[in-house]
Scaffold this motif. Structure first.
Motif, PDB file in Angstrom:
ATOM      1  N   SER A 191       0.832  -1.205   0.000  1.00  0.00           N
ATOM      2  CA  SER A 191       0.000   0.000   0.000  1.00  0.00           C
ATOM      3  C   SER A 191       0.869   1.259   0.000  1.00  0.00           C
ATOM      4  N   PRO A 192       0.325   2.369  -0.540  1.00  0.00           N
ATOM      5  CA  PRO A 192       1.052   3.635  -0.456  1.00  0.00           C
ATOM      6  C   PRO A 192       0.867   4.279   0.914  1.00  0.00           C
ATOM      7  N   VAL A 193       1.863   5.022   1.364  1.00  0.00           N
ATOM      8  CA  VAL A 193       1.747   5.855   2.550  1.00  0.00           C
ATOM      9  C   VAL A 193       2.285   7.228   2.168  1.00  0.00           C
ATOM     10  N   LEU A 194       1.470   8.259   2.356  1.00  0.00           N
ATOM     11  CA  LEU A 194       1.888   9.614   2.021  1.00  0.00           C
ATOM     12  C   LEU A 194       2.768  10.167   3.135  1.00  0.00           C
ATOM     13  N   VAL A 195       3.842  10.846   2.745  1.00  0.00           N
ATOM     14  CA  VAL A 195       4.777  11.424   3.713  1.00  0.00           C
ATOM     15  C   VAL A 195       5.195  12.803   3.219  1.00  0.00           C
ATOM     16  N   GLU A 196       5.533  13.653   4.178  1.00  0.00           N
ATOM     17  CA  GLU A 196       6.118  14.940   3.809  1.00  0.00           C
ATOM     18  C   GLU A 196       7.453  14.688   3.114  1.00  0.00           C
ATOM     19  N   SER A 197       7.831  15.600   2.242  1.00  0.00           N
ATOM     20  CA  SER A 197       9.122  15.489   1.573  1.00  0.00           C
ATOM     21  C   SER A 197       9.877  16.804   1.749  1.00  0.00           C
ATOM     22  N   PRO A 198      10.968  16.750   2.580  1.00  0.00           N
ATOM     23  CA  PRO A 198      11.616  15.592   3.196  1.00  0.00           C
ATOM     24  C   PRO A 198      10.868  15.146   4.455  1.00  0.00           C
ATOM     25  N   ALA A 209      10.039  -1.346   5.704  1.00  0.00           N
ATOM     26  CA  ALA A 209      10.134  -2.642   6.388  1.00  0.00           C
ATOM     27  C   ALA A 209       8.760  -3.298   6.512  1.00  0.00           C
ATOM     28  N   ALA A 210       7.698  -2.488   6.584  1.00  0.00           N
ATOM     29  CA  ALA A 210       6.340  -3.019   6.634  1.00  0.00           C
ATOM     30  C   ALA A 210       5.794  -3.336   5.246  1.00  0.00           C
ATOM     31  N   GLY A 211       6.616  -3.129   4.219  1.00  0.00           N
ATOM     32  CA  GLY A 211       6.188  -3.405   2.856  1.00  0.00           C
ATOM     33  C   GLY A 211       5.393  -2.289   2.225  1.00  0.00           C
ATOM     34  N   LEU A 212       5.392  -1.103   2.831  1.00  0.00           N
ATOM     35  CA  LEU A 212       4.631   0.019   2.297  1.00  0.00           C
ATOM     36  C   LEU A 212       5.466   0.828   1.310  1.00  0.00           C
ATOM     37  N   ARG A 213       4.784   1.627   0.529  1.00  0.00           N
ATOM     38  CA  ARG A 213       5.421   2.407  -0.531  1.00  0.00           C
ATOM     39  C   ARG A 213       5.284   3.890  -0.207  1.00  0.00           C
ATOM     40  N   PRO A 214       6.348   4.540   0.291  1.00  0.00           N
ATOM     41  CA  PRO A 214       6.258   5.960   0.621  1.00  0.00           C
ATOM     42  C   PRO A 214       6.065   6.817  -0.637  1.00  0.00           C
ATOM     43  N   ALA A 238      -4.317   6.332  -1.382  1.00  0.00           N
ATOM     44  CA  ALA A 238      -3.721   6.051  -0.072  1.00  0.00           C
ATOM     45  C   ALA A 238      -4.749   6.228   1.037  1.00  0.00           C
ATOM     46  N   ARG A 239      -4.579   5.459   2.087  1.00  0.00           N
ATOM     47  CA  ARG A 239      -5.428   5.559   3.272  1.00  0.00           C
ATOM     48  C   ARG A 239      -4.596   5.863   4.509  1.00  0.00           C
ATOM     49  N   LEU A 240      -3.393   6.431   4.279  1.00  0.00           N
ATOM     50  CA  LEU A 240      -2.485   6.673   5.400  1.00  0.00           C
ATOM     51  C   LEU A 240      -1.569   7.840   5.070  1.00  0.00           C
TER      52      LEU A 240
END
Length: 470
Positions: A191-198, A209-214, A238-240
């Motif tokens: 699954s995708p996980v949205l993150v701030e960049s940087p 490590a959890a298999g997620l895609r940042p 994404a749901r996260l």
């Protein structure tokens, strides 16, 4: 032909096959060998079992049998773990770049890397006294509740504010462990996980490590952009969302007041969780600290991570997850599977520490000293490296985030800096995708003395000149 001789024949054939193959190559299947040599499946299975016992092959159920790595005839008392390369194939694990305490730098190297306080900034005496008092409790070594000690949960709830209650708190073993658990609980692998960049490199490591895609969402001087966040949710499904709205690591940004509600609303509209990493609530430099997002969220959109580790000690592995609804029941279930509960003496010590006037005195002193150190480093950079302009002078946190001039590479500069006697963090590991430029994260809390920060800036200038002339 007897079963024994048939097995020996197949073993001999397979030895010849193995000799011409490379380590990791796949051997013919049992069906192929049965058809080709007119033997039974049982005979083939016995042959593979014998070769596996000798370390010649590795069998992976559902996939096949593979040639083991070549042995190099090690000494009899030398372990040989090379077979694990084949056994672990297909179970890749990307730990990414961690942000924990680095190995102690060699003598003479100034520490401006990592994310923890120098011992001189820690409340070590108060910690020792708290641990001693905790150890004298008659129930100190009893089993702790899975959700954590009630007084400790109440402390975390009061710190979060708003309508957060102790029942919304799950005590955990440090912020990094909380991240790992939350990512595994909220999203399926792939699954995708949205993150701030940087963003925080340890969050990227935990997600992968959890298999997620940042997936990166750009920031500006006011924090993550709500318009681009909405686009990212729409495009990726994404749901996260993982974010640090207060004293963001590495930039020091504080999410602007008008955006704080917007970001939560965008996540809620997408049917997504917002993971608020509130690691720096106790690392302000003297000004007001914004209200936590979770304090004003009653619908369970926001899941907050908070910790006592950063303002106290790397070894006070006490943190908390604040959540509401079914997700809290899931997290409590994961706790029972992962580790049952957090060691009671450490929880008792945390209660003792934060319940005394010494804790408040420590936080006030720490605020002053962090502000002073930040100013010292910023001033030294302005003198020694005037073209290395920090994006901002942060009002909290432990770092300055600096963009390097065009033509300099962050990894190269970091390596040169270490050669000149100062350890810094390159910026690239903080980006989930290609960085827009070269950055360094410069810590001002890990050095022994503020004067070391001035000397560190001078050494950085020497390293930059060396890189420019290389």
């Amino acid at each position: 032909m007897s079963d024994g001789s048939s097995t020996e024949m197949v073993v001999a054939i397979l030895r010849t096959e193995i000799a011409r193959l490379a380590p990791g190559d796949r051997l013919p299947s049992s069906r192929e060998l049965t058809t080709r040599h007119g033997v039974s499946p049982v005979t083939v299975s016995r042959a593979f079992a014998q070769l596996a016992a000798e370390g010649e092959v590795v069998t992976r159920p559902g996939s096949g049998t593979y040639v083991s790595p070549r042995r190099t005839h090690p000494a009899a008392d030398t372990p040989d773990t090379s077979w694990q390369a084949v056994a672990l194939a297909g179970r890749e694990f990307d730990p990414g770049t961690q942000d924990g305490p680095p190995d102690p730098p060699p003598a003479g190297v100034i520490a401006m890397a990592g994310g923890y306080l120098h011992p001189s900034l820690r409340p070590d005496r108060a910690l020792s006294a708290a641990l001693a008092r905790a150890a004298r409790r008659p129930d100190a070594w009893d089993r702790a509740p899975a959700a954590g000690l009630a007084p400790l949960r109440a402390i975390f709830a009061r710190t979060a504010g708003g309508a957060v209650g102790p029942e919304d708190v799950l005590v955990t073993g440090g912020g990094q462990g909380s991240l790992s658990m939350v990512f595994r609980a909220l999203a399926a692998p792939g699954s995708p996980v949205l993150v701030e960049s940087p963003t925080y490199p340890g969050a990227l490591a935990a997600a992968r490590a959890a298999g997620l895609r940042p997936v990166p969402v750009p920031m500006d001087g006011d924090g993550i952009r709500p318009d681009l966040l909405a686009d990212a949710f729409a495009v990726t499904g994404a749901r996260l969302l993982y974010c640090q709205p207060t004293f963001h690591n590495p930039t020091g940004t504080v999410l602007a007041p008008e955006r704080r509600r917007q970001v939560v609303d965008v996540a809620r509209a997408a049917g997504a969780f917002l993971v608020e990493d509130d690691f720096a609530r106790h690392l302000g430099h003297g000004g007001p600290v914004p209200r936590a997002l979770v304090a004003d969220d009653r619908d369970g959109t926001v899941i907050q991570l908070t910790s006592l580790t950063k303002p106290a000690s790397p070894s006070l592995r006490i943190a908390a997850v604040i959540a509401r609804g079914p997700v809290m029941r899931r997290l409590q279930g994961m706790r029972r599977v992962d580790d049952f509960f957090i060691a009671r003496p450490l929880q008792e010590a945390a209660v003792e520490l934060v319940s005394t006037p010494a804790w408040d005195r420590h936080l006030r002193a720490l605020s002053t000293r962090l502000r002073e150190r930040c100013a010292v480093l910023a001033g030294a950079l302005a003198r020694e490296l005037p073209d290395w302009t920090p994006a901002r002078i942060p009002e909290g946190g432990l770092h300055l985030w600096v963009q390097l001039p065009s033509g300099l590479d962050d990894a190269t500069v970091a390596e040169a800096a270490r050669a000149h006697g100062v350890a810094v963090n390159p910026g690239t590991p903080s980006f989930p995708a290609e960085p827009p430029g070269a950055f360094l994260r410069l810590g001002f809390a890990a050095a022994e003395d503020p004067a070391d920060l001035t000397e560190g800036a001078r050494r950085l200038a020497d390293a930059a000149r060396a890189c420019a002339t290389a």
